[in-house]
Enzyme design. Structure first.
Site, PDB file in Angstrom:
ATOM      1  N   ALA A   1      91.023  34.924   8.747  1.00 52.01           N
ATOM      2  CA  ALA A   1      90.156  35.199  10.247  1.00 52.01           C
ATOM      3  C   ALA A   1      88.502  35.157   9.558  1.00 52.01           C
ATOM      4  O   ALA A   1      87.803  35.965  10.305  1.00 52.01           O
ATOM      5  CB  ALA A   1      90.421  36.401  10.798  1.00 52.01           C
ATOM      6  N   GLY A   2      88.231  34.284   8.568  1.00 50.47           N
ATOM      7  CA  GLY A   2      86.755  34.432   8.412  1.00 50.47           C
ATOM      8  C   GLY A   2      86.484  33.478   9.568  1.00 50.47           C
ATOM      9  O   GLY A   2      86.753  33.327  10.653  1.00 50.47           O
TER      10      GLY A   2
ATOM     11  N   GLY B   1      88.003  29.963  10.132  1.00 48.73           N
ATOM     12  CA  GLY B   1      89.296  30.124  10.588  1.00 48.73           C
ATOM     13  C   GLY B   1      89.244  30.726  12.046  1.00 48.73           C
ATOM     14  O   GLY B   1      90.054  30.294  13.049  1.00 48.73           O
TER      15      GLY B   1
ATOM     16  N   LYS C   1      87.325  24.847   1.576  1.00 50.89           N
ATOM     17  CA  LYS C   1      86.494  24.104   0.635  1.00 50.89           C
ATOM     18  C   LYS C   1      86.044  24.757  -0.534  1.00 50.89           C
ATOM     19  O   LYS C   1      85.432  25.739  -0.531  1.00 50.89           O
ATOM     20  CB  LYS C   1      85.031  23.801   1.440  1.00 50.89           C
ATOM     21  CG  LYS C   1      85.183  23.060   2.529  1.00 50.89           C
ATOM     22  CD  LYS C   1      84.037  22.716   3.173  1.00 50.89           C
ATOM     23  CE  LYS C   1      84.055  21.769   4.474  1.00 50.89           C
ATOM     24  NZ  LYS C   1      82.718  21.595   5.246  1.00 50.89           N
TER      25      LYS C   1
ATOM     26  N   LYS D   1      79.667  20.005  -2.315  1.00 46.67           N
ATOM     27  CA  LYS D   1      78.391  20.402  -2.075  1.00 46.67           C
ATOM     28  C   LYS D   1      77.895  21.844  -1.956  1.00 46.67           C
ATOM     29  O   LYS D   1      76.718  22.156  -1.923  1.00 46.67           O
ATOM     30  CB  LYS D   1      78.297  19.642  -0.592  1.00 46.67           C
ATOM     31  CG  LYS D   1      79.304  20.143   0.369  1.00 46.67           C
ATOM     32  CD  LYS D   1      79.270  21.573   1.146  1.00 46.67           C
ATOM     33  CE  LYS D   1      80.217  21.806   1.907  1.00 46.67           C
ATOM     34  NZ  LYS D   1      80.166  22.920   2.604  1.00 46.67           N
TER      35      LYS D   1
ATOM     36  N   ARG E   1      76.348  29.274   4.485  1.00 53.85           N
ATOM     37  CA  ARG E   1      76.322  30.819   3.752  1.00 53.85           C
ATOM     38  C   ARG E   1      75.974  30.368   2.356  1.00 53.85           C
ATOM     39  O   ARG E   1      75.663  31.355   1.908  1.00 53.85           O
ATOM     40  CB  ARG E   1      77.467  31.308   4.179  1.00 53.85           C
ATOM     41  CG  ARG E   1      78.673  30.652   3.183  1.00 53.85           C
ATOM     42  CD  ARG E   1      79.954  31.425   3.442  1.00 53.85           C
ATOM     43  NE  ARG E   1      80.457  31.359   4.941  1.00 53.85           N
ATOM     44  CZ  ARG E   1      81.768  31.675   5.172  1.00 53.85           C
ATOM     45  NH1 ARG E   1      82.233  32.459   4.571  1.00 53.85           N
ATOM     46  NH2 ARG E   1      82.014  31.453   6.270  1.00 53.85           N
TER      47      ARG E   1
END
Length: 464
Positions: free
Chosen positions: A51-52, A55, A198, A287, A349
């Site tokens: 639950a970031g 997500g 990622k 990236k 971020r």
């Protein structure tokens, strides 16, 4: 990333259909149910794991789009219990609630407002899973979501799920899915897994190669790779939820990616599909490496457009070089990679993390899990790419010195980031020295090297 077609949040969007938004969403849901052979009266069960920000947004937008069809679909999200919300975050959350009349009214109707008052006063401890049920992601406090169906027991969340969405950082994916695999031993059907992660890991034995989250999931669970997909694109989670126009690709086997792309596609969020699963997944991690350096350069040069453009030239040339090592047809990746890089440099971020390091507000010693932001995936990716590209078995011919060198020797930005973030031998000012080295090659030369030499190393992605 998934967008919304419900009439409550976006009734005016055209959708290419003669039906209203409600009916259009139901038709898409019915079509996916048919593809998955769901019988009448049987719920299509979708669960998000983790639950970031990303997500949570993915699950919330699925809930917005399809949650109204309660007799056909169940959408839930799992997160670990017990994570408390500190006092300063609770105060900030209270300000956000009171600045949004719709959120304020919703909480009052749900008899939930008082606990946020008590949290603001320090009279009560709020928990991350508790506020998520009310629509607040701990890593994205300023973007209220819809109320969520939250499960804190992992076995309950996944044991009979039809579609599992991996919203975990790559650094946590293997461990959690190894636990999940224990709950699936008695399953008769194979679930579909969509990974949003990622990041990469490095494996050195028997040959140096990249390990991606989808490969971690396959190894941990035994789910066939054709049932595991990757979804990613150039986007920021909070902006997607606020209906900024965006796009992404879902990559994997045609059997599932085409119907899922149609199911996920929304008026403000276009989902394309692609067969190249692993390479797109790796590019999503690559990236993040260079975004951290971009943040450092921005902070150290007081947002100098000139300095940032110099960094962009060098870093993109390194990324192009690395894609030529990884992909047989790297040109196909140029557009997605540059687009994802661009948005990450603007507002991601990882770039933020680089800025905070350069400003002295954070240090590498504090780790890569940052309060209010979550996991900074670029840090582990720097270590993984450096470790892989420094292996002697991958040596390439240096164009000027006429000798074989490890690929990382042609990537000075990556080398410098490794010394700053992993070895901690340099301060952040070292990134400027890497740019200002008068002996550095023109970035164009690195691109020409990649394009004119047979540098493709299929073993890096586990290919024969």
């Amino acid at each position: 990333m998934v967008g919304s077609t419900d009439g409550n949040r976006s009734p005016g969007h055209p959708n290419g259909s003669n039906h209203g938004p409600h009916r259009s969403a139901e038709l898409k849901l019915d079509e996916l149910r048919r593809v998955l052979s769901k019988s009448e009266g049987s719920l299509l069960k979708i669960v998000g794991i983790g639950a970031g920000a990303w997500g949570s947004v993915f699950a919330a937008l699925l809930q917005d789009a399809y949650g109204q069809f309660r007799d056909k679909i169940q959408i839930r999200i799992w997160r670990r219990p017990g994570r408390s919300v500190d006092r300063s975050t609770a105060e900030h959350l209270f300000e956000v609630i009171n600045s949004r009349e719709d959120v304020l009214r919703r909480l009052i109707r749900r008899c939930a407002y008082l606990k946020y008052v008590e949290g603001r006063l320090g009279d009560r401890v709020l928990y991350a899973d508790e506020i998520l049920r009310d629509g607040f992601c701990l890593n994205m406090i300023e973007t209220p979501l819809c109320p969520m169906k939250v499960v804190t027991n992992l076995q309950e969340a996944v044991w009979d799920a039809d579609i599992v969405v991996n919203g975990l950082p790559s650094t946590e994916t293997r461990e959690v899915f190894e636990e999940i695999s224990r709950y699936w031993k008695e399953r008769l059907s194979v679930p579909i897994i969509i990974s949003l992660a990622k990041g990469i890991e490095a494996a050195l034995d028997p040959l140096p190669r990249i390990v991606t989250p989808t490969q971690m999931i396959q190894c941990a669970t035994g789910v066939p790779i054709e049932n595991i997909l990757y979804l990613g694109g150039p986007n920021i989670a909070s902006e997607i939820y606020n209906k900024e126009y965006a796009n992404a690709r879902i990559c994997g086997a045609e059997k599932w990616r085409k119907p899922l792309a149609k199911f996920l596609r929304q008026p403000h969020f276009i989902v394309w599909d692609n067969s190249d699963l692993v390479t797109h997944e790796v590019m999503g991690g690559l990236k993040n490496v260079y975004a951290i350096g971009a943040g450092m350069v921005a902070a150290l040069t007081n947002e100098s457009a000139t300095s940032k453009s110099v960094y962009f030239a060098h870093s993109t040339s390194e990324m192009i070089f690395i894609t030529h090592l990884l992909a047989e047809e790297p040109e196909r990746l140029a557009g997605p990679l540059l687009a994802d890089t661009y948005v990450t440099l603007l507002k991601g971020r990882n770039a933020w993390y680089g800025q905070m390091l350069a400003k002295g507000e954070l240090s590498p010693a504090m780790g890569d899990s940052i309060k209010g932001k979550g996991m900074i995936q670029g840090v582990s990716a720097v270590g993984a790419f450096y470790e892989l590209l420094s292996q002697p078995s991958l040596n390439v011919l240096h164009p000027e010195e006429n000798k074989h060198v490890a690929p990382v020797e042609l990537c000075p930005i990556l080398k410098t980031l490794y010394k700053i973030l992993i070895k901690r031998e340099l301060s952040t000012e070292g990134i400027l020295q890497a740019l200002r080295d008068e002996t550095a090659n023109d970035p164009r030369d690195r691109i020409e090297i990649a394009q004119t030499h047979a540098f493709y190393k299929p073993s890096l992605l586990g290919q024969p």
